[in-house]
Design an enzyme around this catalytic site. Structure first.
Site, PDB file in Angstrom:
ATOM      1  N   GLY A  28     -52.389   8.061  80.300  1.00 27.11           N
ATOM      2  CA  GLY A  28     -51.759   8.770  81.666  1.00 27.11           C
ATOM      3  C   GLY A  28     -51.404   9.877  81.735  1.00 27.11           C
ATOM      4  N   GLU A  87     -60.158  -0.373  73.878  1.00 23.87           N
ATOM      5  CA  GLU A  87     -60.690   0.679  74.855  1.00 23.87           C
ATOM      6  C   GLU A  87     -62.085   0.539  74.037  1.00 23.87           C
ATOM      7  OE1 GLU A  87     -59.030   3.706  76.657  1.00 23.87           O
ATOM      8  OE2 GLU A  87     -58.151   2.442  77.535  1.00 23.87           O
ATOM      9  N   SER A  90     -48.300   1.819  79.794  1.00 29.02           N
ATOM     10  CA  SER A  90     -47.534   2.405  80.559  1.00 29.02           C
ATOM     11  C   SER A  90     -46.501   3.222  80.560  1.00 29.02           C
ATOM     12  CB  SER A  90     -47.821   1.476  81.501  1.00 29.02           C
ATOM     13  OG  SER A  90     -48.950   0.776  82.700  1.00 29.02           O
ATOM     14  N   ASN A 113     -52.492  10.379  73.727  1.00 34.80           N
ATOM     15  CA  ASN A 113     -53.971  10.344  74.424  1.00 34.80           C
ATOM     16  C   ASN A 113     -55.105  10.506  75.876  1.00 34.80           C
ATOM     17  OD1 ASN A 113     -56.335   8.716  73.990  1.00 34.80           O
ATOM     18  ND2 ASN A 113     -56.331   7.031  73.665  1.00 34.80           N
ATOM     19  N   TRP A 114     -55.386  11.315  75.378  1.00 34.01           N
ATOM     20  CA  TRP A 114     -56.565  11.975  76.347  1.00 34.01           C
ATOM     21  C   TRP A 114     -57.213  11.537  76.818  1.00 34.01           C
ATOM     22  CZ3 TRP A 114     -55.650  17.920  78.229  1.00 34.01           C
ATOM     23  CH2 TRP A 114     -54.681  18.062  78.040  1.00 34.01           C
TER      24      TRP A 114
HETATM   25  P1  13P Z   1     -51.293   4.703  79.671  1.00 30.97           P
HETATM   26  O1  13P Z   1     -50.025   4.943  78.728  1.00 30.97           O
HETATM   27  O2  13P Z   1     -52.372   5.507  80.564  1.00 30.97           O
HETATM   28  O3  13P Z   1     -51.380   3.153  79.883  1.00 30.97           O
HETATM   29  O4  13P Z   1     -52.627   4.331  78.740  1.00 30.97           O
HETATM   30  C1  13P Z   1     -51.577   4.195  76.633  1.00 30.97           C
HETATM   31  C2  13P Z   1     -52.743   4.144  75.878  1.00 30.97           C
HETATM   32  O5  13P Z   1     -54.394   3.400  76.364  1.00 30.97           O
HETATM   33  C3  13P Z   1     -52.767   4.473  75.181  1.00 30.97           C
HETATM   34  O6  13P Z   1     -53.684   4.973  74.228  1.00 30.97           O
END
Ligand code: 13P
Length: 250
Positions: free
Chosen positions: A231, A95, A209, A10-11
Site C-alpha cells: 500500500g 495472495e 505493513s 508491489n502495486w
Molecule cells: P502492505 O505493504 O500493503 O502490507 O503489502 C505488503 C505486500 O504484500 C507486498 O508484497
C-alpha cells in the site's frame, strides 16, 4: 556482509494510465538515492507503458507462468514480461499462493523460468497467523524455501527472497524486530546451505505493513536487505520516505 538495500513496490491490482505520473515521480525521486535499488512491480498490462515512461528505472511484474508458451489462457510468460520491458518479477506472493492455490513446486518452476529468461526474481515466503501462534513460523518458512528456491543461485540475474508474514500484509501489524531478526537469520543460513557462498549475497527483504514510520527500525535489523512494500508504494509521498530510510548508513 552488508548488502545494498532493495526497496520494491508491489502495486498489486492498482494502476491505470492516469497513475503513470506517480511512477514517473517515484523514478525521478529515486535518482536522489543512488545507494538504494528501487523497483516497482505493476500490473502486467501496465508494464510496457511504465517502462517506456521511466527508462532505466526497474519495472517488474507480479507473477509469471512457468511455461515458455502454450495453451494457458490469461497467463503471461517470462519472455512476455521481458518483451514488455520488465527487469524483474515477484513469484509466490501469499495472495497468489492462497487465491490461486500455488504450491511451492509451482513457485520454484516460475522462479526458474523467470531467471532463465533474464529477469531478476523476488521470491515470497511467509507464515499465516495460526502458524506464528503455534511457534512454528521459522520451520514453516524454511520448508517453503526448501520447496520453492530455484535449483541454482542465479548468474547475471538476481534472486531475492521476501519474508512476508501473511498476517502483517495490509493489516498495520508487524512482527517484533526480534521476530524479524530470527526469521531473516534463519533464511540467511538456509540460503548459505543451499547455495554456498553465493547464498550470502541473496538479498532478504521484509514485507508486510512497511511504512515511513517503521522503515528505519526494520532496516536496522540484521539481514534485512530491503523491503517489499504494498500500500505505501502507490504514492511517491508515502514511498520515498521508505527509500530514504533505506539509504541511511548503519
Ligand atoms: P502492505 O505493504 O500493503 O502490507 O503489502 C505488503 C505486500 O504484500 C507486498 O508484497
Amino acid at each position: 556482509m552488508t548488502l545494498r538495500k532493495l526497496v520494491a513496490g508491489n502495486w498489486k491490482m492498482h494502476g491505470l494510465s492516469s497513475d503513470l505520473a506517480e511512477i514517473e515521480a517515484i523514478a525521478e525521486a529515486s535518482r536522489g538515492y543512488p545507494q538504494v535499488d528501487v523497483a516497482l512491480c505493476v500490473p502486467a498490462i501496465l508494464i510496457e507503458r511504465a517502462s517506456r515512461a521511466v527508462p532505466g528505472f526497474a519495472i517488474g511484474g507480479q507473477d509469471v507462468h512457468h511455461a515458455e508458451k502454450g495453451a494457458h489462457t490469461g497467463c503471461v510468460s517470462a519472455q512476455m514480461l521481458v518483451d514488455a520491458g520488465a527487469a524483474l518479477t515477484i513469484v509466490g506472493h501469499s495472495e497468489r499462493r492462497d487465491a490461486q492455490r500455488e504450491q511451492d513446486s509451482e513457485v520454484k518452476a516460475k522462479a526458474e523460468a523467470a531467471l532463465a529468461a533474464g529477469l531478476d526474481v523476488i521470491l515470497c515466503v511467509g507464515e499465516i497467523l495460526e502458524v506464528r501462534e503455534q511457534r512454528a513460523a521459522v520451520e514453516t518458512v524454511l520448508a517453503q524455501l526448501d520447496g520453492s528456491l530455484p535449483e541454482q543461485s542465479a548468474t547475471g540475474v538476481e534472486l531475492a527472497v521476501a519474508y512476508e508474514p501473511v498476517w502483517a500484509i495490509g493489516t498495520g501489524k508487524i512482527p517484533t524486530t526480534a521476530e524479524i531478526a530470527e526469521m531473516h537469520a534463519a533464511i540467511r543460513d538456509r540460503l548459505a546451505g543451499s547455495y554456498g557462498p553465493a547464498g550470502e549475497t541473496v538479498r532478504i527483504l521484509y514485507g508486510g505493513s512497511v511504512k515511513a514510520s517503521n522503515a528505519r527500525e526494520i532496516f536496522a535489523v540484521a539481514h534485512v536487505d530491503g523491503a517489499l512494500v504494498g500500500g505505501a508504494s502507490l504514492r511517491a509521498a508515502d514511498f520515498m520516505p521508505i527509500v530514504a530510510a533505506a539509504s541511511v548508513d548503519r
